[in-house]
Design a protein around this motif. Structure first.
Motif, PDB file in Angstrom:
ATOM      1  N   GLY A 187       0.026 -13.662  22.071  1.00  0.00           N
ATOM      2  CA  GLY A 187       0.756 -14.433  23.062  1.00  0.00           C
ATOM      3  C   GLY A 187       1.488 -13.594  24.085  1.00  0.00           C
ATOM      4  O   GLY A 187       2.329 -14.105  24.812  1.00  0.00           O
ATOM      5  N   HIS A 188       1.205 -12.313  24.153  1.00  0.00           N
ATOM      6  CA  HIS A 188       1.882 -11.434  25.089  1.00  0.00           C
ATOM      7  C   HIS A 188       0.870 -10.871  26.080  1.00  0.00           C
ATOM      8  O   HIS A 188      -0.225 -10.471  25.697  1.00  0.00           O
ATOM      9  N   GLU A 189       1.263 -10.801  27.336  1.00  0.00           N
ATOM     10  CA  GLU A 189       0.358 -10.280  28.351  1.00  0.00           C
ATOM     11  C   GLU A 189       0.219  -8.771  28.256  1.00  0.00           C
ATOM     12  O   GLU A 189      -0.815  -8.214  28.589  1.00  0.00           O
ATOM     13  N   GLN A 190       1.281  -8.113  27.782  1.00  0.00           N
ATOM     14  CA  GLN A 190       1.246  -6.661  27.728  1.00  0.00           C
ATOM     15  C   GLN A 190       0.207  -6.193  26.707  1.00  0.00           C
ATOM     16  O   GLN A 190       0.127  -6.695  25.594  1.00  0.00           O
ATOM     17  N   ASP A 191      -0.608  -5.243  27.108  1.00  0.00           N
ATOM     18  CA  ASP A 191      -1.589  -4.669  26.191  1.00  0.00           C
ATOM     19  C   ASP A 191      -0.917  -3.528  25.444  1.00  0.00           C
ATOM     20  O   ASP A 191      -0.592  -2.498  26.029  1.00  0.00           O
ATOM     21  N   HIS A 192      -0.682  -3.708  24.184  1.00  0.00           N
ATOM     22  CA  HIS A 192       0.061  -2.726  23.419  1.00  0.00           C
ATOM     23  C   HIS A 192      -0.688  -2.447  22.128  1.00  0.00           C
ATOM     24  O   HIS A 192      -1.238  -3.353  21.506  1.00  0.00           O
ATOM     25  N   ALA A 193      -0.708  -1.188  21.708  1.00  0.00           N
ATOM     26  CA  ALA A 193      -1.463  -0.798  20.519  1.00  0.00           C
ATOM     27  C   ALA A 193      -0.666  -0.979  19.235  1.00  0.00           C
ATOM     28  O   ALA A 193      -1.128  -0.589  18.168  1.00  0.00           O
ATOM     29  N   VAL A 194       0.529  -1.546  19.334  1.00  0.00           N
ATOM     30  CA  VAL A 194       1.328  -1.732  18.132  1.00  0.00           C
ATOM     31  C   VAL A 194       0.659  -2.747  17.216  1.00  0.00           C
ATOM     32  O   VAL A 194       0.166  -3.781  17.658  1.00  0.00           O
ATOM     33  N   ARG A 195       0.659  -2.434  15.921  1.00  0.00           N
ATOM     34  CA  ARG A 195       0.022  -3.325  14.957  1.00  0.00           C
ATOM     35  C   ARG A 195       0.819  -3.321  13.651  1.00  0.00           C
ATOM     36  O   ARG A 195       1.634  -2.437  13.406  1.00  0.00           O
ATOM     37  N   VAL A 196       0.516  -4.300  12.835  1.00  0.00           N
ATOM     38  CA  VAL A 196       1.135  -4.432  11.521  1.00  0.00           C
ATOM     39  C   VAL A 196       0.066  -4.229  10.458  1.00  0.00           C
ATOM     40  O   VAL A 196      -1.015  -4.817  10.540  1.00  0.00           O
ATOM     41  N   GLN A 197       0.361  -3.400   9.492  1.00  0.00           N
ATOM     42  CA  GLN A 197      -0.569  -3.144   8.396  1.00  0.00           C
ATOM     43  C   GLN A 197       0.124  -3.434   7.079  1.00  0.00           C
ATOM     44  O   GLN A 197       1.268  -3.043   6.868  1.00  0.00           O
ATOM     45  N   ARG A 198      -0.592  -4.117   6.191  1.00  0.00           N
ATOM     46  CA  ARG A 198      -0.080  -4.402   4.854  1.00  0.00           C
ATOM     47  C   ARG A 198      -0.731  -3.458   3.841  1.00  0.00           C
ATOM     48  O   ARG A 198      -1.947  -3.298   3.817  1.00  0.00           O
ATOM     49  N   VAL A 199       0.099  -2.858   2.995  1.00  0.00           N
ATOM     50  CA  VAL A 199      -0.389  -2.092   1.857  1.00  0.00           C
ATOM     51  C   VAL A 199       0.190  -2.753   0.607  1.00  0.00           C
ATOM     52  O   VAL A 199       1.405  -2.930   0.510  1.00  0.00           O
ATOM     53  N   VAL A 200      -0.660  -3.151  -0.321  1.00  0.00           N
ATOM     54  CA  VAL A 200      -0.210  -3.796  -1.551  1.00  0.00           C
ATOM     55  C   VAL A 200      -0.158  -2.758  -2.664  1.00  0.00           C
ATOM     56  O   VAL A 200      -1.156  -2.079  -2.940  1.00  0.00           O
ATOM     57  N   THR A 201       1.010  -2.617  -3.295  1.00  0.00           N
ATOM     58  CA  THR A 201       1.179  -1.685  -4.406  1.00  0.00           C
ATOM     59  C   THR A 201       1.625  -2.453  -5.641  1.00  0.00           C
ATOM     60  O   THR A 201       2.198  -3.535  -5.543  1.00  0.00           O
ATOM     61  N   SER A 202       1.380  -1.875  -6.796  1.00  0.00           N
ATOM     62  CA  SER A 202       1.667  -2.551  -8.058  1.00  0.00           C
ATOM     63  C   SER A 202       2.589  -1.704  -8.924  1.00  0.00           C
ATOM     64  O   SER A 202       2.498  -0.478  -8.945  1.00  0.00           O
ATOM     65  N   GLY A 203       3.477  -2.400  -9.654  1.00  0.00           N
ATOM     66  CA  GLY A 203       4.412  -1.721 -10.531  1.00  0.00           C
ATOM     67  C   GLY A 203       5.222  -2.727 -11.311  1.00  0.00           C
ATOM     68  O   GLY A 203       4.713  -3.782 -11.686  1.00  0.00           O
ATOM     69  N   THR A 204       6.502  -2.405 -11.546  1.00  0.00           N
ATOM     70  CA  THR A 204       7.360  -3.309 -12.305  1.00  0.00           C
ATOM     71  C   THR A 204       8.653  -3.585 -11.556  1.00  0.00           C
ATOM     72  O   THR A 204       9.068  -2.816 -10.680  1.00  0.00           O
ATOM     73  N   PHE A 205       9.278  -4.693 -11.914  1.00  0.00           N
ATOM     74  CA  PHE A 205      10.617  -5.062 -11.439  1.00  0.00           C
ATOM     75  C   PHE A 205      11.492  -5.237 -12.665  1.00  0.00           C
ATOM     76  O   PHE A 205      11.141  -5.986 -13.579  1.00  0.00           O
ATOM     77  N   SER A 206      12.629  -4.542 -12.690  1.00  0.00           N
ATOM     78  CA  SER A 206      13.536  -4.619 -13.833  1.00  0.00           C
ATOM     79  C   SER A 206      14.952  -4.934 -13.366  1.00  0.00           C
ATOM     80  O   SER A 206      15.466  -4.304 -12.437  1.00  0.00           O
TER      81      SER A 206
END
Length: 218
Positions: A10-29
């Motif tokens: 939705g933005h006119e500006q051409d920008h190379a910014v992007r979002v990347q998701r990395v999924v990691t696994s472990g524990t929560f205590s």
């Protein structure tokens, strides 16, 4: 596992910014219990530099996803151990500062007793990466220091465990409070534009508009 998420729209500006998701696994205590969890780690940036949201479980995997780019900051949305357990190692690998809201310093100390965060997140603070701004929104409730990062250029907010697909994050443990998280959502997050994509600490994306019905009005 690494997965590229959609760029801003939705933005006119051409920008190379992007979002990347990395999924990691472990524990929560916490509170004497431990659970297996998968976490979303978010990388925001371009080909030159990147900001990391939540250093969960696996510093080498996150570092690999950085792919040689300069890391401007490692931002912790809150200090539950599953969101910060890789932060110290990742800071060494990248040379980037670790940022956390001071209201979560006690929680942080349970995981990293010998190392303090390098800087503070404060409500309204602006972080920059690859020419765009991310605004810190203090959104307590899941923990006292929980923060979200709003990136208007990307029509995106990173909410940690404050807001999920399906409603508010959990508040049944120490350092949390249900009325507080509901007030944070009503007053701070659900006032964002409805088309804002919510990128969460666990699970799938949603939007602000989709989550408004899941939060009590008062």
């Amino acid at each position: 596992m690494s997965q590229a998420a959609p760029q801003g729209h939705g933005h006119e500006q051409d920008h190379a910014v992007r979002v990347q998701r990395v999924v990691t696994s472990g524990t929560f205590s916490l509170d004497g219990e431990t659970f297996d969890v998968d976490n979303n780690v978010w990388l925001v940036g371009d080909d030159e530099e990147v900001l990391i949201v939540d250093a969960a479980h696996d510093a080498p995997t996150i570092h690999k996803a950085v792919a040689g780019r300069r890391v401007t900051a490692i931002v912790c949305t809150h200090a539950h151990d599953d969101h910060i357990d890789a932060a110290a190692e990742l800071s060494v690998l990248t040379g980037a500062p670790v940022l956390l809201h001071p209201d979560d310093n006690e929680l942080w100390s349970f995981t990293h007793p010998g190392r303090k965060p390098d800087g503070e997140l404060r409500d309204g603070r602006i972080l920059t990466v690859a020419g765009i701004e991310l605004q810190v929104i203090h959104s307590p409730g899941h923990t006292w220091g929980s923060c979200s990062l709003y990136a208007p250029f990307l029509d995106t907010v990173f909410t940690g465990d404050t807001l999920f697909h399906g409603g508010p994050g959990a508040t049944g443990r120490s350092y949390s409070d249900r009325p507080t998280i509901e007030a944070s959502l009503r007053n701070r997050l659900l006032t964002l534009p409805g088309n804002t994509v919510v990128r969460t600490g666990h699970g799938e994306d949603t939007t602000i508009a989709a989550e408004r019905p899941h939060v009590p009005t008062v």
